[in-house]
Write an enzyme that holds these catalytic residues in place. Structure first.
Site, PDB file in Angstrom:
ATOM      1  N   SER A   1      12.421   2.668  26.788  1.00  0.00           N
ATOM      2  CA  SER A   1      11.549   1.736  27.513  1.00  0.00           C
ATOM      3  C   SER A   1      11.211   0.530  26.635  1.00  0.00           C
ATOM      4  O   SER A   1      11.029   0.656  25.420  1.00  0.00           O
ATOM      5  CB  SER A   1      10.299   2.459  28.013  1.00  0.00           C
ATOM      6  OG  SER A   1       9.234   2.219  27.190  1.00  0.00           O
TER       7      SER A   1
ATOM      8  N   PHE B   1       5.009  -9.808   4.475  1.00  0.00           N
ATOM      9  CA  PHE B   1       5.794  -8.825   5.228  1.00  0.00           C
ATOM     10  C   PHE B   1       4.944  -7.652   5.704  1.00  0.00           C
ATOM     11  O   PHE B   1       5.310  -6.990   6.671  1.00  0.00           O
ATOM     12  CB  PHE B   1       6.903  -8.220   4.343  1.00  0.00           C
ATOM     13  CG  PHE B   1       7.990  -9.174   3.969  1.00  0.00           C
ATOM     14  CD1 PHE B   1       9.014  -9.465   4.850  1.00  0.00           C
ATOM     15  CD2 PHE B   1       8.005  -9.773   2.718  1.00  0.00           C
ATOM     16  CE1 PHE B   1      10.024 -10.343   4.501  1.00  0.00           C
ATOM     17  CE2 PHE B   1       9.010 -10.657   2.355  1.00  0.00           C
ATOM     18  CZ  PHE B   1      10.021 -10.942   3.243  1.00  0.00           C
TER      19      PHE B   1
ATOM     20  N   TYR C   1       3.494  -4.898  19.428  1.00  0.00           N
ATOM     21  CA  TYR C   1       4.092  -5.364  18.172  1.00  0.00           C
ATOM     22  C   TYR C   1       4.347  -6.869  18.248  1.00  0.00           C
ATOM     23  O   TYR C   1       3.871  -7.651  17.410  1.00  0.00           O
ATOM     24  CB  TYR C   1       5.388  -4.584  17.886  1.00  0.00           C
ATOM     25  CG  TYR C   1       6.204  -5.197  16.781  1.00  0.00           C
ATOM     26  CD1 TYR C   1       5.675  -5.333  15.503  1.00  0.00           C
ATOM     27  CD2 TYR C   1       7.501  -5.664  17.012  1.00  0.00           C
ATOM     28  CE1 TYR C   1       6.414  -5.914  14.482  1.00  0.00           C
ATOM     29  CE2 TYR C   1       8.243  -6.243  16.003  1.00  0.00           C
ATOM     30  CZ  TYR C   1       7.696  -6.368  14.739  1.00  0.00           C
ATOM     31  OH  TYR C   1       8.424  -6.953  13.738  1.00  0.00           O
TER      32      TYR C   1
ATOM     33  N   THR D   1       9.098 -12.188  14.477  1.00  0.00           N
ATOM     34  CA  THR D   1      10.096 -11.364  15.156  1.00  0.00           C
ATOM     35  C   THR D   1      10.543 -11.973  16.486  1.00  0.00           C
ATOM     36  O   THR D   1       9.760 -12.676  17.141  1.00  0.00           O
ATOM     37  CB  THR D   1       9.498  -9.971  15.445  1.00  0.00           C
ATOM     38  OG1 THR D   1      10.371  -9.264  16.333  1.00  0.00           O
ATOM     39  CG2 THR D   1       8.135 -10.054  16.123  1.00  0.00           C
TER      40      THR D   1
ATOM     41  N   LYS E   1       2.287 -10.131  16.320  1.00  0.00           N
ATOM     42  CA  LYS E   1       2.974 -11.119  15.483  1.00  0.00           C
ATOM     43  C   LYS E   1       2.719 -12.532  16.022  1.00  0.00           C
ATOM     44  O   LYS E   1       2.486 -13.476  15.272  1.00  0.00           O
ATOM     45  CB  LYS E   1       4.481 -10.824  15.442  1.00  0.00           C
ATOM     46  CG  LYS E   1       4.837  -9.580  14.642  1.00  0.00           C
ATOM     47  CD  LYS E   1       4.724  -9.855  13.155  1.00  0.00           C
ATOM     48  CE  LYS E   1       5.104  -8.659  12.318  1.00  0.00           C
ATOM     49  NZ  LYS E   1       5.143  -8.951  10.884  1.00  0.00           N
TER      50      LYS E   1
ATOM     51  N   ASN F   1       0.830  -1.215   0.000  1.00  0.00           N
ATOM     52  CA  ASN F   1       0.000   0.000   0.000  1.00  0.00           C
ATOM     53  C   ASN F   1       0.861   1.261   0.000  1.00  0.00           C
ATOM     54  O   ASN F   1       0.342   2.370   0.037  1.00  0.00           O
ATOM     55  CB  ASN F   1      -1.013  -0.011   1.152  1.00  0.00           C
ATOM     56  CG  ASN F   1      -0.348   0.066   2.514  1.00  0.00           C
ATOM     57  OD1 ASN F   1       0.855   0.321   2.627  1.00  0.00           O
ATOM     58  ND2 ASN F   1      -1.132  -0.153   3.565  1.00  0.00           N
TER      59      ASN F   1
ATOM     60  N   GLY G   1       6.513   1.542   2.308  1.00  0.00           N
ATOM     61  CA  GLY G   1       7.410   1.009   1.271  1.00  0.00           C
ATOM     62  C   GLY G   1       7.690   2.032   0.180  1.00  0.00           C
ATOM     63  O   GLY G   1       7.105   3.115   0.144  1.00  0.00           O
TER      64      GLY G   1
ATOM     65  N   SER H   1       5.587  -2.107  12.369  1.00  0.00           N
ATOM     66  CA  SER H   1       6.700  -2.788  13.040  1.00  0.00           C
ATOM     67  C   SER H   1       7.529  -1.925  13.996  1.00  0.00           C
ATOM     68  O   SER H   1       8.698  -2.225  14.222  1.00  0.00           O
ATOM     69  CB  SER H   1       7.625  -3.403  11.982  1.00  0.00           C
ATOM     70  OG  SER H   1       8.169  -2.376  11.196  1.00  0.00           O
TER      71      SER H   1
ATOM     72  N   ARG I   1      22.605  -6.852  20.902  1.00  0.00           N
ATOM     73  CA  ARG I   1      21.674  -7.387  19.909  1.00  0.00           C
ATOM     74  C   ARG I   1      22.417  -8.271  18.919  1.00  0.00           C
ATOM     75  O   ARG I   1      23.633  -8.165  18.749  1.00  0.00           O
ATOM     76  CB  ARG I   1      21.002  -6.245  19.112  1.00  0.00           C
ATOM     77  CG  ARG I   1      20.070  -5.376  19.939  1.00  0.00           C
ATOM     78  CD  ARG I   1      18.800  -6.125  20.305  1.00  0.00           C
ATOM     79  NE  ARG I   1      17.878  -5.306  21.095  1.00  0.00           N
ATOM     80  CZ  ARG I   1      17.920  -5.204  22.421  1.00  0.00           C
ATOM     81  NH1 ARG I   1      18.836  -5.857  23.123  1.00  0.00           N
ATOM     82  NH2 ARG I   1      17.044  -4.450  23.057  1.00  0.00           N
TER      83      ARG I   1
END
Ligand code: UDP
Length: 328
Positions: free
Chosen positions: A282, A72, A140, A116, A144, A32, A36, A76, A220
């Site tokens: 947070s 996808f 989020y 995720t 998912k 949409n 993107g 997010s 990470r």
């Protein structure tokens, strides 16, 4: 295979489209364009529309004889999801269910789902295996996980076969330098570090210095976006070979702190990057590192760009040649 990629004009979606085309799949993108970029999918058929539009989905399935979907399209941003949960449930769950229904009604029964590490929440074990308890700490991750659950039950009831790929921190850009990460707003560490390096931001703020990690900063697991893309192609092969359902983590299994990322970026760009130290953001767990042994063992997935500096080099190639992303 004829494949519909929802959200194919986004960051991970567009890199996956490149991978699929390189493997001679026929790809149609549905996007949409709320996040993107049209320019990210040049030369590919782009249907401008929404995943919640079941009528449109059914038309696309029929017209292109679609055999599999890679999904996808979703919201997010963790922080935004905490402030606006309704939008996340609507986009990620309600529209996700519309997609599952349209697939079942059109007899398209292969689905790869973009999930995720946020489904795990605060880890009780690191590296995190797929068997780790799922206890998302934000909408989020919760949305998912909700669609993962629906997929499982649609599998039992309707024979839908699904692979969920739980990404850790996607990073880097296609080695060609032609496509890369372009979010608005940008919230991710590596693009923000490189914006500071390019003089497009005054500094990078390090969110938290008092975590129970070796240098006090968050850790990470950064995984190259093209390695993620390759995993989607392998998952499709697995579905084609008859796999009924699977869940896989995707990371390199190496944790890097925010300070280590900045140091590696300084080595890549060849100059110091200005840093300020701020409070924790947070909802950020101290350390997230993937156990990706399952996808390696079952699908033969191996990262090609596992080294952090290589990941940052590809990101820098994109950002330094496209300082304003796809926009200019
Ligand atoms: N981070 C940071 N400064 C920033 C953006 C991110 O220190 O400007 C930290 C963030 O707290 C996290 C890590 O970098 O520990 C990766 O954050 P990112 O938003 O890229 O991905 P996430 O882990 O939230 O999916």
């Amino acid at each position: 295979m004829n494949i519909l990629v929802t959200g194919g004009a986004g960051y991970i979606g567009s890199h996956t489209v490149v991978e699929l085309v390189s493997r001679d799949h026929h790809v149609v993108v549905l996007d949409n364009l709320s996040k993107g970029h049209k320019a990210a999918v040049r030369g590919i058929e782009l249907v401008h529309g929404d995943t919640g539009d079941t009528g449109l989905l059914k038309d696309v399935f029929r017209k292109h004889n679609i055999e599999a979907v890679i999904h996808f399209a979703a919201s997010s941003l963790v922080g935004e999801s905490v402030r606006q949960p309704a939008g996340y449930y609507h986009n990620n769950v309600v529209k996700g269910l519309a997609l599952l229904d349209a697939m079942v009604e059109s007899d398209v029964r292969r689905l790869i789902f973009s999930s995720t590490a946020a489904v795990y929440g605060e880890p009780v074990e690191v590296p995190i295996p797929e068997e780790h308890p799922t206890a998302p700490t934000n909408p989020y991750g919760a949305t998912k996980l909700a669609l993962e659950g629906a997929m499982r039950w649609y599998g039992q009831a309707h024979g839908l076969r699904c692979v969920s790929l739980r990404y850790f921190n996607a990073a880097g850009a296609d080695p060609s330098g032609k496509i890369g990460e372009d979010h608005d707003p940008e919230t991710h560490l590596i693009p923000l570090v490189l914006k500071a390096a390019a003089g497009l931001a005054s500094h990078l703020e390090v969110f938290g210095t008092d975590y129970p990690t070796p240098d006090g900063a968050c850790v990470r697991d950064y995984i190259h976006v093209s390695d993620l893309a390759a995993a989607h192609a392998l998952a499709l092969d697995a579905l084609a070979a008859g796999t009924p359902a699977a869940v896989y983590n995707l990371g390199n299994g190496n944790g890097y702190s925010v300070l280590e990322v900045i140091k590696a970026a300084e080595e890549v760009v060849g100059k110091p990057i200005k840093v300020k130290y701020g409070p924790r953001r947070s909802g950020d767990p101290a350390a997230l590192v993937a156990g990706s042994g399952r996808i390696m063992a079952e699908l033969g997935w191996q990262p090609r760009f596992a080294d952090l500096k290589t990941i940052i080099e590809t990101a820098w190639r994109w950002h330094s040649s496209h300082p304003f992303g796809f926009g200019k």
